[in-house]
Design an enzyme around this catalytic site. Structure first.
Site, mmCIF file in Angstrom:
data_model
loop_
_atom_site.group_PDB
_atom_site.id
_atom_site.type_symbol
_atom_site.label_atom_id
_atom_site.label_comp_id
_atom_site.label_asym_id
_atom_site.label_seq_id
_atom_site.Cartn_x
_atom_site.Cartn_y
_atom_site.Cartn_z
ATOM 1 N N GLY A 63 72.378 -87.484 -57.699
ATOM 2 C CA GLY A 63 71.489 -87.040 -58.871
ATOM 3 C C GLY A 63 72.148 -88.805 -59.481
ATOM 4 O O GLY A 63 72.477 -88.591 -60.301
ATOM 5 N N ASN B 78 71.571 -76.190 -59.674
ATOM 6 C CA ASN B 78 71.010 -77.367 -58.090
ATOM 7 C C ASN B 78 70.179 -76.525 -56.638
ATOM 8 O O ASN B 78 71.033 -75.671 -56.421
ATOM 9 C CB ASN B 78 72.229 -77.635 -57.409
ATOM 10 C CG ASN B 78 71.987 -78.673 -55.779
ATOM 11 O OD1 ASN B 78 72.665 -78.737 -55.161
ATOM 12 N ND2 ASN B 78 71.167 -79.385 -55.774
ATOM 13 N N GLY B 79 68.984 -77.048 -56.968
ATOM 14 C CA GLY B 79 68.577 -76.431 -55.961
ATOM 15 C C GLY B 79 67.423 -75.884 -56.656
ATOM 16 O O GLY B 79 66.680 -76.708 -57.558
ATOM 17 N N TYR C 217 72.297 -87.253 -45.082
ATOM 18 C CA TYR C 217 71.652 -87.815 -46.254
ATOM 19 C C TYR C 217 72.363 -87.069 -47.060
ATOM 20 O O TYR C 217 73.173 -88.096 -47.803
ATOM 21 C CB TYR C 217 69.975 -87.730 -46.386
ATOM 22 C CG TYR C 217 69.485 -88.123 -47.460
ATOM 23 C CD1 TYR C 217 70.121 -89.926 -47.028
ATOM 24 C CD2 TYR C 217 69.291 -88.011 -48.339
ATOM 25 C CE1 TYR C 217 69.652 -90.883 -48.237
ATOM 26 C CE2 TYR C 217 69.044 -89.237 -49.577
ATOM 27 C CZ TYR C 217 69.015 -90.397 -49.885
ATOM 28 O OH TYR C 217 68.871 -90.408 -50.352
ATOM 29 N N CYS D 214 70.476 -82.274 -57.013
ATOM 30 C CA CYS D 214 71.497 -81.831 -57.810
ATOM 31 C C CYS D 214 72.818 -82.369 -57.705
ATOM 32 O O CYS D 214 73.452 -81.568 -56.942
ATOM 33 C CB CYS D 214 71.349 -81.371 -59.402
ATOM 34 S SG CYS D 214 69.240 -81.686 -59.639
#
Ligand code: AMP
Length: 499
Positions: free
Chosen positions: A31, A111-112, A270, A2
């Site tokens: 995201g 995020n995570g 990525y 995210c």
């Protein structure tokens, strides 16, 4: 994955919403499932000020075009979130930022992924907290809320009126980090206090902060968001570090619970934008090195003649990798696939993903006809994309199709926020590169070696001694994940707090 962003503008008359929208747009690659922003005003009467919250499914531009955002989101402090798509899309309930009203009024963008979320969820329910979503972010928020509530009460009992908020916030963050295992980079808005940012004790997920003339502060998943908003990058938030930003006060930071910096290596391959600087490493530079290492691997494997006529990238992520690989091999680089930029990510697209790949990418036939082509991608996960691309290359007339992946074989599930869940659907699970080549229909397939991949990043910052590489290695830094015989995983049974 995210993306998160937080902003505190020094001028209490200003509104930060438009900049939060810009920041989130810059992080849109992290995201595309949902977006949200919450703001507040730190001016004198901020006790009576309410949070303004807008969050919904969709891209940033869609969510904030539907709402006249600048009018509904008032105030000079705020946080925002873009959500990574999960299988099936996920419900609007899970959109962030999330809110709890006690203590103070707290909002969180995360995020995570926590590895012990279910254990924590049970503990919270036992403590009479209501968890209203399936999201581990709500668990993280409630754990912090529980500890902040406790710390504030303790401070009050001890009547330490001066500085009590700061002490309470740091104490709550420390206790939260000791209880929450996994990868998390979080920003919070605390009513009547300001902005809080923290990163897990391993620094698995990225988080940076920066400043701008006049006393404005920003926090973001990636430095590109700071660039866009005209902030200069101060530094990465350290593992287990808390950054507290309040109006008219200097920024205060404290490392509350660090274990050791172990950043996720997949960020460099990525996830992150190439123009980001992460843990002191330029993502672009790291990708160029990945291309060089791939060329080395090709030379080692085919010492006499690799037989490649042309190197073609799978757009967009692998472009710098393929470019440098071609350069090192002294072989032409060509654009062979054209991407429709209006088609979303096919990785988690529900329905026919194969068709999704063809909708997204098409071949320039002349670049393939009669040639031995090397296709370069950042990763091969389930093999859907690569199978389709190999076939498209053949349909376009390629004489031979070789495939190389900038990451090693993805063999194990991820538990820290990347959507790679079941080992059995991974094409490299229990397969050699030759088996994978046969499955893809390619003449040969090669994968980057893990030590080489690590070297690409470490050679740009020698202080990075280890990385989170679980999807390739099956080693989970949080030590609470066990691999089953089929390479799927279970997290360890409830334990006490980590130390
Ligand atoms: P697959 O088709 O399942 O082999 O996925 C590989 C493709 O998806 C590659 O082209 C990657 O660029 C992309 N990709 C790899 N991992 C992820 C991820 N966790 N989320 C979204 N896209 C990914």
């Amino acid at each position: 994955m995210c993306g998160v962003v937080g902003l505190l503008l020094a001028d209490g008359e200003e509104h930060c919403c438009a900049e939060l929208v810009d920041g989130l747009t810059t992080l849109q690659h992290r995201g595309q499932d949902a977006a949200g922003i919450v703001t507040a005003c730190t001016k004198s009467e901020w006790e009576s000020v309410k949070f303004s919250l807008v969050r919904d499914l969709g891209l940033v531009r869609d969510v904030f075009a539907r709402v006249p955002a600048a009018q509904s989101l008032r105030g000079n402090v705020g946080i925002g979130h873009v959500r990574y798509p999960t299988a099936g899309g996920g419900s609007a309930m899970n959109c962030q930022p999330l809110y709890v009203n006690f203590p103070c009024g707290l909002c969180l963008a995360h995020n995570g992924n926590l590895t012990n979320a279910s254990e924590l969820r049970s503990q919270l329910i036992e403590a009479h907290r209501h968890i209203n979503t399936d999201s581990d972010s709500e668990v993280l928020l409630n754990v912090f809320a529980e500890h902040l509530g406790g710390a504030l009460l303790k401070e009050e009992e001890q009547q330490q009126q001066s500085n009590n908020i700061e002490a309470a916030v740091f104490s709550a963050a420390e206790k939260t980090m000791k209880r929450c295992r996994g990868g998390y980079a979080a920003v919070m808005l605390i009513h009547n206090v300001g902005l809080l940012a923290f990163r897990d004790p391993w620094g698995i997920r990225p988080l940076v902060f920066g400043v701008r003339g006049g006393g404005d502060t920003a926090v973001a998943s990636e430095s590109v968001a700071l660039d866009t908003l005209g902030f200069s990058l101060e530094r990465d938030v350290a593992p287990g570090e808390v950054v507290l930003v309040r109006p008219e006060l200097p920024i205060v930071t404290r490392v509350c619970h660090a274990i050791s910096l172990t950043p996720c290596i997949f960020e460099y391959v990525y996830f992150s934008r190439p123009d980001s600087l992460m843990n002191g490493v330029s993502v672009y530079e790291a990708q160029l090195r990945m291309g060089e290492k791939l060329a080395g691997k090709i030379r080692r494997t085919f010492p006499n003649d690799h037989g490649i006529d042309v190197v073609i990238a799978v757009p967009d992520t692998s472009r710098p990798i393929a470019l440098q690989c071609a350069y090192s091999l002294d072989t032409p680089y060509r654009e062979g696939f054209i991407k429709n930029r209006y088609v979303g990510r096919t990785f988690i697209m529900p329905g026919n993903r194969t068709k999704g790949v063809r909708l997204k990418l098409n071949t320039i036939k002349t670049e393939f006809r009669g040639k031995a082509v090397l296709l370069v991608d950042d990763s091969i996960v389930r093999g859907t994309t690569s199978t389709e691309l190999v076939q498209m290359a053949r349909e376009a007339g390629a004489r031979k199709v070789f495939f190389i992946s900038a990451s090693p074989e993805v063999r194990y599930p991820n538990v820290y926020g990347i959507n790679i869940s079941s080992s059995t659907e991974l094409i490299a699970h229990n397969r050699t590169p030759d088996d994978v080549a046969a499955k893809l229909g390619a003449d040969w397939v090669l994968f980057q070696d893990l030590p080489d991949l690590e070297d690409c990043v470490r050679s740009l910052n020698s202080t990075l001694s280890r990385f989170e590489t679980s999807v390739f290695s099956g080693t989970y830094v949080t030590n609470d994940v066990r691999l089953l015989e089929d390479n799927n995983i279970i997290t360890s049974p409830p334990t006490t707090t980590i130390s």
